[in-house]
Design a protein around this motif. Structure first.
Motif, mmCIF file in Angstrom:
data_model
loop_
_atom_site.group_PDB
_atom_site.id
_atom_site.type_symbol
_atom_site.label_atom_id
_atom_site.label_comp_id
_atom_site.label_asym_id
_atom_site.label_seq_id
_atom_site.Cartn_x
_atom_site.Cartn_y
_atom_site.Cartn_z
ATOM 1 N N ALA A 286 -4.322 -6.587 -16.694
ATOM 2 C CA ALA A 286 -5.092 -5.948 -15.622
ATOM 3 C C ALA A 286 -5.823 -6.991 -14.788
ATOM 4 N N ASP A 287 -6.224 -8.077 -15.425
ATOM 5 C CA ASP A 287 -6.883 -9.173 -14.731
ATOM 6 C C ASP A 287 -6.010 -9.697 -13.592
ATOM 7 N N THR A 288 -4.724 -9.831 -13.845
ATOM 8 C CA THR A 288 -3.795 -10.311 -12.824
ATOM 9 C C THR A 288 -3.709 -9.330 -11.660
ATOM 10 N N VAL A 289 -3.702 -8.049 -11.964
ATOM 11 C CA VAL A 289 -3.661 -7.026 -10.913
ATOM 12 C C VAL A 289 -4.912 -7.103 -10.042
ATOM 13 N N VAL A 290 -6.079 -7.202 -10.680
ATOM 14 C CA VAL A 290 -7.333 -7.273 -9.942
ATOM 15 C C VAL A 290 -7.384 -8.537 -9.086
ATOM 16 N N ASP A 291 -6.910 -9.649 -9.620
ATOM 17 C CA ASP A 291 -6.878 -10.885 -8.842
ATOM 18 C C ASP A 291 -6.042 -10.723 -7.578
ATOM 19 N N GLU A 292 -4.910 -10.045 -7.702
ATOM 20 C CA GLU A 292 -4.039 -9.853 -6.542
ATOM 21 C C GLU A 292 -4.747 -9.005 -5.479
ATOM 22 N N ALA A 293 -5.433 -7.943 -5.907
ATOM 23 C CA ALA A 293 -6.148 -7.099 -4.954
ATOM 24 C C ALA A 293 -7.287 -7.866 -4.295
ATOM 25 N N ALA A 294 -8.019 -8.660 -5.079
ATOM 26 C CA ALA A 294 -9.127 -9.439 -4.511
ATOM 27 C C ALA A 294 -8.623 -10.439 -3.480
ATOM 28 N N ALA A 295 -7.484 -11.065 -3.777
ATOM 29 C CA ALA A 295 -6.908 -12.014 -2.822
ATOM 30 C C ALA A 295 -6.496 -11.314 -1.537
ATOM 31 N N ARG A 296 -5.972 -10.098 -1.649
ATOM 32 C CA ARG A 296 -5.612 -9.341 -0.452
ATOM 33 C C ARG A 296 -6.840 -9.031 0.389
ATOM 34 N N LEU A 297 -7.949 -8.685 -0.260
ATOM 35 C CA LEU A 297 -9.180 -8.426 0.492
ATOM 36 C C LEU A 297 -9.642 -9.671 1.236
ATOM 37 N N VAL A 298 -9.613 -10.806 0.576
ATOM 38 C CA VAL A 298 -10.021 -12.053 1.235
ATOM 39 C C VAL A 298 -9.138 -12.322 2.448
ATOM 40 N N ALA A 299 -7.839 -12.111 2.291
ATOM 41 C CA ALA A 299 -6.908 -12.394 3.377
ATOM 42 C C ALA A 299 -7.116 -11.473 4.574
ATOM 43 N N LEU A 321 -7.735 0.683 1.382
ATOM 44 C CA LEU A 321 -6.484 1.345 1.012
ATOM 45 C C LEU A 321 -5.453 0.346 0.505
ATOM 46 N N ALA A 322 -5.405 -0.839 1.129
ATOM 47 C CA ALA A 322 -4.451 -1.859 0.682
ATOM 48 C C ALA A 322 -4.780 -2.331 -0.727
ATOM 49 N N SER A 323 -6.065 -2.574 -0.989
ATOM 50 C CA SER A 323 -6.485 -3.003 -2.315
ATOM 51 C C SER A 323 -6.197 -1.916 -3.349
ATOM 52 N N GLU A 324 -6.512 -0.669 -2.999
ATOM 53 C CA GLU A 324 -6.280 0.417 -3.949
ATOM 54 C C GLU A 324 -4.803 0.582 -4.263
ATOM 55 N N GLU A 343 -11.429 5.444 -5.928
ATOM 56 C CA GLU A 343 -12.409 5.730 -4.887
ATOM 57 C C GLU A 343 -11.808 6.507 -3.718
ATOM 58 N N GLU A 344 -10.632 6.094 -3.254
ATOM 59 C CA GLU A 344 -10.099 6.688 -2.028
ATOM 60 C C GLU A 344 -9.102 7.814 -2.299
ATOM 61 N N SER A 345 -8.261 7.672 -3.308
ATOM 62 C CA SER A 345 -7.221 8.677 -3.542
ATOM 63 C C SER A 345 -7.628 9.743 -4.542
ATOM 64 N N GLY A 346 -8.779 9.569 -5.206
ATOM 65 C CA GLY A 346 -9.269 10.580 -6.126
ATOM 66 C C GLY A 346 -8.619 10.499 -7.496
ATOM 67 N N ALA A 347 -8.528 11.667 -8.165
ATOM 68 C CA ALA A 347 -8.084 11.702 -9.558
ATOM 69 C C ALA A 347 -6.639 12.142 -9.658
ATOM 70 N N SER A 348 -5.919 11.488 -10.570
ATOM 71 C CA SER A 348 -4.577 11.945 -10.967
ATOM 72 C C SER A 348 -4.551 11.928 -12.482
ATOM 73 N N TRP A 356 -7.933 5.046 -15.917
ATOM 74 C CA TRP A 356 -8.477 3.915 -15.179
ATOM 75 C C TRP A 356 -9.457 4.439 -14.126
ATOM 76 N N ILE A 357 -10.584 3.767 -14.013
ATOM 77 C CA ILE A 357 -11.599 4.108 -13.009
ATOM 78 C C ILE A 357 -11.674 2.923 -12.052
ATOM 79 N N ILE A 358 -11.385 3.173 -10.773
ATOM 80 C CA ILE A 358 -11.110 2.084 -9.828
ATOM 81 C C ILE A 358 -11.970 2.217 -8.582
ATOM 82 N N ASP A 359 -12.691 1.160 -8.259
ATOM 83 C CA ASP A 359 -13.259 1.012 -6.916
ATOM 84 C C ASP A 359 -12.577 -0.202 -6.288
ATOM 85 N N PRO A 360 -11.628 0.021 -5.371
ATOM 86 C CA PRO A 360 -10.832 -1.094 -4.850
ATOM 87 C C PRO A 360 -11.608 -2.022 -3.932
ATOM 88 N N LEU A 361 -12.720 -1.505 -3.388
ATOM 89 C CA LEU A 361 -13.572 -2.327 -2.524
ATOM 90 C C LEU A 361 -14.990 -1.780 -2.601
#
Length: 538
Positions: A286-299, A321-324, A343-348, A356-361
């Protein structure tokens, strides 16, 4: 280690125009910039080995200049056969002060452990390159002044044969003088070229000749005699050249595009090294997934962002939305049966008690205004209890990790709350955010007013996961949120507990993930803080 990214053959066109009626080189140029920004570690500088534009037009160079302005590291460019030397200088020299005022675009950069020598090989109106007597003498003088320092030579046209007739016809014509000069200088680690739109490596003049792939279309590999060049939409890319004294230079190709997150090599017969429930492995993946999303936010942060209104004055951006999308796809791949609350797409719902509980940004408004206080926040909850948590605030460089039964680390150091014993010595952070109702704003304002009279400092950062983590690290003494959403805090709360602090509701009961009011502190000031809050809210 000193790292150079080599981009080549951008072929940027006027807005709305496709190369060869098919290739959106402008969009692919922006993708290349994004890919560089996502590298960790980032390169120390960028070299661009020609064909910045497709037609050498002022509008095209304006697009190139704006794209390079997104990069925080130095960028050095030379022309290719598609460029217009004079227009390149007029358009780029105001920002790129290393460029000469006129004439051949030859220059040396001697500010790094590697000396960079840039050589203009363009013959106006021709696809092939040349190396006239003037340029020969310039190169002799430039190399002689280097004193044997490790050197890279950057030139658009390859001076060597590569075995593909269509490419070899467009090489540097009359390269014998260049071959001789290169042979006389063993300090030259590489001759870096562009022009051929694919990665090629060869032995050349006592050193290594290298051709970088293009950031847009590639030239199809065709080794049949007499066959002309054709382009192909193979994955675009760029090169990374890494140098260190005990190694010399190693060169790597970085494909541009989303190919998913990296995964561990795990054999069915490999002995387990985690705690037996798979959480250690899950945390690492999961750490790798979060790193990828964080890098996308920076970019994406300083690119034009589409923004929409949410509840009250709150907003959502395309970066949320991209991070999520990255996080949800990555975590579903790891645990297909787990539920998702994002945060954005709600619950599935999932097929069992885990989710998983996610705040993408977390900290969207900070992010949208160019401020650094934002994070990607992910928690894995089983039966209402957070089993692992990850918080990555990339612009601050903060990385926090929690694993049930093993504790929490913040930037690699075990979580440990502060030792502040009196509220009068404490620094407290309070959430006051745009989705509060007028009544909630008034309640929070009363809290801030009373805290401001009694504590050493009040901070309003509005990134709940980050602020709660600051309590766990001892940098803040307390955190107050009277309307805390679950997605921003599920990962951070157990980090405070792991560090020896407390997280409760206003009543003093230990918080659950779905509680609205969340009060975190080092524990030593907790009762005093709760008493003050109750007084403010009477």
């Amino acid at each position: 280690m000193f790292i150079i990214a080599q981009l080549s053959d951008l072929h940027v066109r006027s807005r709305g125009k496709l190369a060869y009626g098919h290739v959106d080189t402008n969009a692919m140029f922006q993708d290349a910039i994004d890919a560089v920004l996502m590298l960790d570690p980032r390169p120390n500088c960028i070299v661009v080995s020609g064909d910045l534009t497709d037609g050498g037009l002022a509008e095209e160079y304006g697009i190139v200049d704006a794209g390079f302005a997104r990069l925080p590291m130095p960028v050095f460019v030379i022309p290719g056969n598609h460029d217009n030397r004079e227009q390149l200088l007029r358009s780029l020299r105001p920002r790129h002060h290393y460029l000469p005022p006129d004439g051949f675009i030859n220059f040396v950069v001697d500010d790094f452990p590697l000396r960079l020598v840039f050589l203009d090989s363009v013959e106006a109106g021709q696809g092939h390159g040349t190396f006239c007597a003037t340029r020969q003498q310039w190169l002799r003088d430039a190399l002689a002044a280097g004193g044997g320092k490790p050197t890279l030579v950057i030139i658009h046209h390859p001076p060597f044969l590569v075995g593909a007739d269509g490419m070899d016809e467009l090489r540097l014509i009359g390269a014998d003088p260049l071959d001789a000069i290169i042979k006389d200088h063993p300090e030259i680690e590489r001759v870096l070229c562009g022009h051929y739109h694919r990665s090629i490596t060869t032995r050349y003049a006592g050193t290594v000749g290298y051709v970088a792939p293009g950031t847009a279309h590639q030239v199809a590999l065709d080794l049949r005699p007499g066959h002309a060049n054709r382009f192909i939409m193979e994955p675009p890319g760029f090169a990374l050249h890494c140098w260190q004294p005990d190694m010399g230079v190693s060169s790597h190709v970085v494909p541009i595009g989303n190919y998913g997150c990296s995964l561990e090599f795990v054999s069915d017969r490999q002995p387990r090294t985690d705690r037996g429930d798979g959480l250690s492995t899950l945390l690492a993946r999961a750490d790798t997934v979060v790193d990828e999303a964080a890098a996308r936010l920076v970019a994406m942060q300083f690119s034009p962002l589409h923004t929409e209104r949410k509840e009250g004055l709150d907003i959502v951006t395309e970066a949320d939305l991209a991070s999520e999308a990255i996080v949800v796809a990555g975590l579903k791949a790891l645990t297909p049966d787990a539920g998702i609350l994002a945060e954005e797409s709600g619950a599935s719902p999932g097929d069992h008690a885990a989710r998983w509980i996610i705040d993408p940004l977390d900290g969207t408004i900070n992010y949208a205004r160019g401020l650094p206080w934002f994070s990607v926040t992910v928690a894995y909850e089983v039966g209402g209890e957070t089993k692992l948590g990850l918080i990555d605030a990339p612009k601050i460089g903060l990385r926090a990790r929690y694993l049930a039964g093993e504790g929490a680390t913040i930037d690699g150091v075990p979580a440990r709350v502060s030792s502040t014993r009196s509220l009068s010595d404490a620094v407290i952070s309070v959430i006051l955010t745009s989705h509060f109702t007028p009544e909630e704003v008034q309640r929070t304002a009363r809290v801030i007013e009373l805290l401001g009279k009694l504590v050493r400092g009040v901070r309003i950062v509005v990134s709940g996961a980050f602020e709660t983590t600051m309590v766990a690290s001892g940098r803040l003494d307390g955190f107050v949120s009277l309307k805390a959403d679950i997605v921003s805090h599920a990962a951070a709360m157990p980090m405070v507990w792991a560090g020896g602090g407390k997280v409760t509701t206003l009543t003093g009961r230990p918080c659950r993930n779905d509680d609205l009011d969340k009060i975190a502190s080092n524990g030593l000031i907790h009762d005093e803080l709760l008493a003050l809050l109750r007084q403010a809210l009477q």
